[in-house]
Scaffold this motif. Structure first.
Motif, PDB file in Angstrom:
ATOM      1  N   GLY A  22      -3.884  -4.700  -0.110  1.00  0.00           N
ATOM      2  CA  GLY A  22      -3.606  -3.022  -0.212  1.00  0.00           C
ATOM      3  C   GLY A  22      -3.778  -2.332  -1.376  1.00  0.00           C
TER       4      GLY A  22
ATOM      5  N   ASP B 188       0.300   3.075 -13.792  1.00  0.00           N
ATOM      6  CA  ASP B 188      -0.533   1.530 -14.169  1.00  0.00           C
ATOM      7  C   ASP B 188      -0.818   1.819 -15.724  1.00  0.00           C
ATOM      8  OD1 ASP B 188      -1.485  -0.999 -14.280  1.00  0.00           O
ATOM      9  OD2 ASP B 188      -2.788  -0.465 -12.621  1.00  0.00           O
TER      10      ASP B 188
ATOM     11  N   SER C 269       0.981  -1.250   0.088  1.00  0.00           N
ATOM     12  CA  SER C 269      -0.057  -0.037  -0.089  1.00  0.00           C
ATOM     13  C   SER C 269       0.843   1.237  -0.056  1.00  0.00           C
ATOM     14  CB  SER C 269      -1.013  -0.031   1.238  1.00  0.00           C
ATOM     15  OG  SER C 269      -0.081   0.390   2.453  1.00  0.00           O
TER      16      SER C 269
ATOM     17  N   GLY D  94       3.812   1.479  -2.594  1.00  0.00           N
ATOM     18  CA  GLY D  94       2.846   2.604  -3.088  1.00  0.00           C
ATOM     19  C   GLY D  94       3.520   4.141  -3.059  1.00  0.00           C
ATOM     20  N   GLU D  95       4.409   4.323  -2.207  1.00  0.00           N
ATOM     21  CA  GLU D  95       5.193   5.487  -1.886  1.00  0.00           C
ATOM     22  C   GLU D  95       6.097   5.620  -3.220  1.00  0.00           C
ATOM     23  OE1 GLU D  95       6.999   5.021   1.869  1.00  0.00           O
ATOM     24  OE2 GLU D  95       7.848   7.096   1.829  1.00  0.00           O
TER      25      GLU D  95
ATOM     26  N   CYS E 285      -9.273  -3.097  -2.547  1.00  0.00           N
ATOM     27  CA  CYS E 285      -7.723  -3.130  -2.047  1.00  0.00           C
ATOM     28  C   CYS E 285      -7.271  -1.785  -1.761  1.00  0.00           C
ATOM     29  CB  CYS E 285      -7.196  -3.131  -3.904  1.00  0.00           C
ATOM     30  SG  CYS E 285      -7.331  -4.688  -4.485  1.00  0.00           S
ATOM     31  N   THR E 286      -8.016  -0.523  -2.243  1.00  0.00           N
ATOM     32  CA  THR E 286      -7.748   0.654  -1.415  1.00  0.00           C
ATOM     33  C   THR E 286      -8.566   1.036  -0.256  1.00  0.00           C
ATOM     34  OG1 THR E 286      -9.004   1.681  -3.110  1.00  0.00           O
ATOM     35  CG2 THR E 286      -6.894   2.157  -3.341  1.00  0.00           C
ATOM     36  N   ASP E 287      -8.225   1.740   0.655  1.00  0.00           N
ATOM     37  CA  ASP E 287      -8.541   1.955   1.895  1.00  0.00           C
ATOM     38  C   ASP E 287     -10.172   2.062   1.871  1.00  0.00           C
ATOM     39  OD1 ASP E 287      -6.112   1.970   3.073  1.00  0.00           O
ATOM     40  OD2 ASP E 287      -6.224   4.091   3.671  1.00  0.00           O
TER      41      ASP E 287
HETATM   42  O1  KG4 Z   1      -4.038   0.879   0.781  1.00  0.00           O
HETATM   43  P1  KG4 Z   1      -4.161   2.334   0.404  1.00  0.00           P
HETATM   44  O2  KG4 Z   1      -5.350   2.957  -0.185  1.00  0.00           O
HETATM   45  O3  KG4 Z   1      -3.474   3.144   1.576  1.00  0.00           O
HETATM   46  C1  KG4 Z   1      -2.677   2.983   2.431  1.00  0.00           C
HETATM   47  O4  KG4 Z   1      -2.941   2.094   3.472  1.00  0.00           O
HETATM   48  O5  KG4 Z   1      -1.501   3.351   1.938  1.00  0.00           O
HETATM   49  O6  KG4 Z   1      -3.082   2.712  -0.764  1.00  0.00           O
HETATM   50  C2  KG4 Z   1      -2.846   3.714  -1.354  1.00  0.00           C
HETATM   51  C3  KG4 Z   1      -1.731   3.472  -2.540  1.00  0.00           C
HETATM   52  C4  KG4 Z   1      -1.111   4.810  -3.008  1.00  0.00           C
HETATM   53  O7  KG4 Z   1       0.293   4.741  -2.972  1.00  0.00           O
HETATM   54  C5  KG4 Z   1      -1.416   4.461  -4.709  1.00  0.00           C
HETATM   55  O8  KG4 Z   1      -0.583   5.074  -5.407  1.00  0.00           O
HETATM   56  C6  KG4 Z   1      -1.274   3.104  -4.657  1.00  0.00           C
HETATM   57  O9  KG4 Z   1      -1.821   2.411  -3.565  1.00  0.00           O
HETATM   58  N1  KG4 Z   1      -2.029   2.683  -5.688  1.00  0.00           N
HETATM   59  C7  KG4 Z   1      -1.496   2.000  -7.172  1.00  0.00           C
HETATM   60  C8  KG4 Z   1      -2.593   1.570  -7.813  1.00  0.00           C
HETATM   61  N2  KG4 Z   1      -3.784   2.006  -7.209  1.00  0.00           N
HETATM   62  C9  KG4 Z   1      -3.469   2.506  -5.946  1.00  0.00           C
HETATM   63  N3  KG4 Z   1      -0.143   1.638  -7.242  1.00  0.00           N
HETATM   64  C10 KG4 Z   1       0.114   0.975  -8.289  1.00  0.00           C
HETATM   65  N4  KG4 Z   1      -0.883   0.622  -9.357  1.00  0.00           N
HETATM   66  C11 KG4 Z   1      -2.209   0.679  -9.040  1.00  0.00           C
HETATM   67  N5  KG4 Z   1      -3.302   0.770  -9.994  1.00  0.00           N
END
Ligand code: KG4
Ligand code: ZN
Length: 339
Positions: free
Chosen positions: A272, A187, A139, A166-167, A303-305
């Protein structure tokens, strides 16, 4: 036992979210207010702005979750809330709200670890998934390879030593001018580019073969851009995005495959925000296929929060009678094994 209905609240970063989940699996509602547009102006999450927005949005989001689930506070069995890890101000908004509702309605209170929530998102759409399994949580804040030994029992096998995956996506996207949040933009750009155009280093970490490091890769991308600029050469952003993404995906897949083999597991789950990355999903699905291992990955919305995943994780605690008291506090850096 009657149907267990949990109202779950998630506010650890830049999403204000509430959900009602029945018996730990059935999502009756899943409301997410994303603050992304607000933070895009600044190129990343501003904690103070996020906290203020959570305060403004949390009541309407909870009301919407109850209304969509066609229930009231009186129909609930418990209140669950993310208490860490995350940004302290945003976490405190959710924790204070959950405590207030639990007190007013005399309901049990459950504190949920955010990363466990991400892992549990996999149970929502996959009735067949049962521990033990291997999972990779990727994430914006975390990159953890975790062995799920049993319900609620987690062992961290590997973690990032510096930036989360993700960072790295977000920072590289910013450097090539794609904006925030970078993951989905990289992506999309990568689909148009050649992933073999530029060879970026795959970071090795001394000590643990399962740990990750992404700061070196991020610097390699920045150096590449600087050199090109100094020489007056044009960079193809799509090739750069594709090559960077390949370097991240290859290392994540290699470590996950090593762990699946070593622990002889038959199931693997991604989790995540970065789990919605199309190249990572494809690479892990193919690797699992080769190993004869079942592959799971939540739909992008889980997947995202989101708060549905928090309601699912809370169910385990509800069954075990693991309730918090009103001293529940936000813990910004709490590890999986402590939470
Ligand atoms: O799980 P999340 O919503 O928040 C945290 O708990 O950190 O993850 C957010 C992260 C961000 O860095 C975003 O750029 C990444 O997930 N993200 C992706 C994609 N969709 C979201 N990274 C790569 N490819 C994607 N399709
Ligand atoms: Zn998250």
């Amino acid at each position: 036992m009657d149907n267990v209905r949990i109202l779950a609240i998630e506010s650890s970063c830049d999403e204000t979210a509430a959900a009602v989940v029945e018996n730990g699996r059935k999502v009756l509602s899943n409301i997410i207010y994303s603050q992304i547009d607000l933070h895009t102006l600044y190129g990343g999450v501003v904690p103070e702005i996020a906290s203020r927005k959570h305060i403004e949005k949390i009541n309407p989001v909870i009301e919407a979750a109850l209304s969509k689930a066609e229930c009231t506070l009186s129909d609930l069995s418990a209140i669950a809330v993310t208490y860490g890890p995350g940004l302290v101000g945003p976490l405190l908004v959710g924790v204070a709200e959950a405590k207030a509702i639990a007190f007013a309605k005399k309901l049990p209170l459950i504190g949920v670890h955010h990363i466990k929530g991400h892992i549990c998102a996999n149970y929502i759409e996959n009735e067949n998934l049962k521990p033990p399994f291997m999972t990779l949580v990727v994430s914006g804040g975390h990159t953890h390879l975790v062995r799920v030994r049993d319900y609620g029992e987690y062992e961290v096998i590997g973690r990032t030593r510096d930036d989360a995956a993700g960072e790295a996506f977000d920072k590289v996207a910013r450097a090539i001018g794609l904006g925030y949040p970078g993951g989905p933009k990289i992506d999309a750009a990568a689909k148009r580019g050649d992933c073999n155009a530029i060879e970026f280093p795959k970071a090795k970490v001394n000590g643990s073969e399962y740990d990750f490091s992404f700061s070196g890769l991020k610097s390699a991308v920045l150096n590449y851009l600087n050199h090109a600029q100094m020489r007056g050469e044009k960079v193809n952003p799509d090739d750069l995005a594709a090559s960077f993404q390949k370097a991240v995906v290859d290392v994540l897949t290699e470590h996950a495959v090593m762990a699946i083999k070593q622990f002889k597991l038959n199931d693997f789950a991604l989790a995540g925000g970065v789990a919605s990355n199309s190249a990572l999903r494809a690479s892990m699905a193919e690797a699992c296929d080769r190993l004869g291992v079942r592959f799971y990955c939540p739909s992008p919305v889980y997947c995202t929060d989101n708060a549905a995943m928090i309601g699912v994780a809370a169910y385990d605690e509800y069954i075990k009678g693991n309730f918090a008291d009103y001293s529940l506090n936000a813990i910004p850096n709490i590890g999986i094994e402590e939470g």
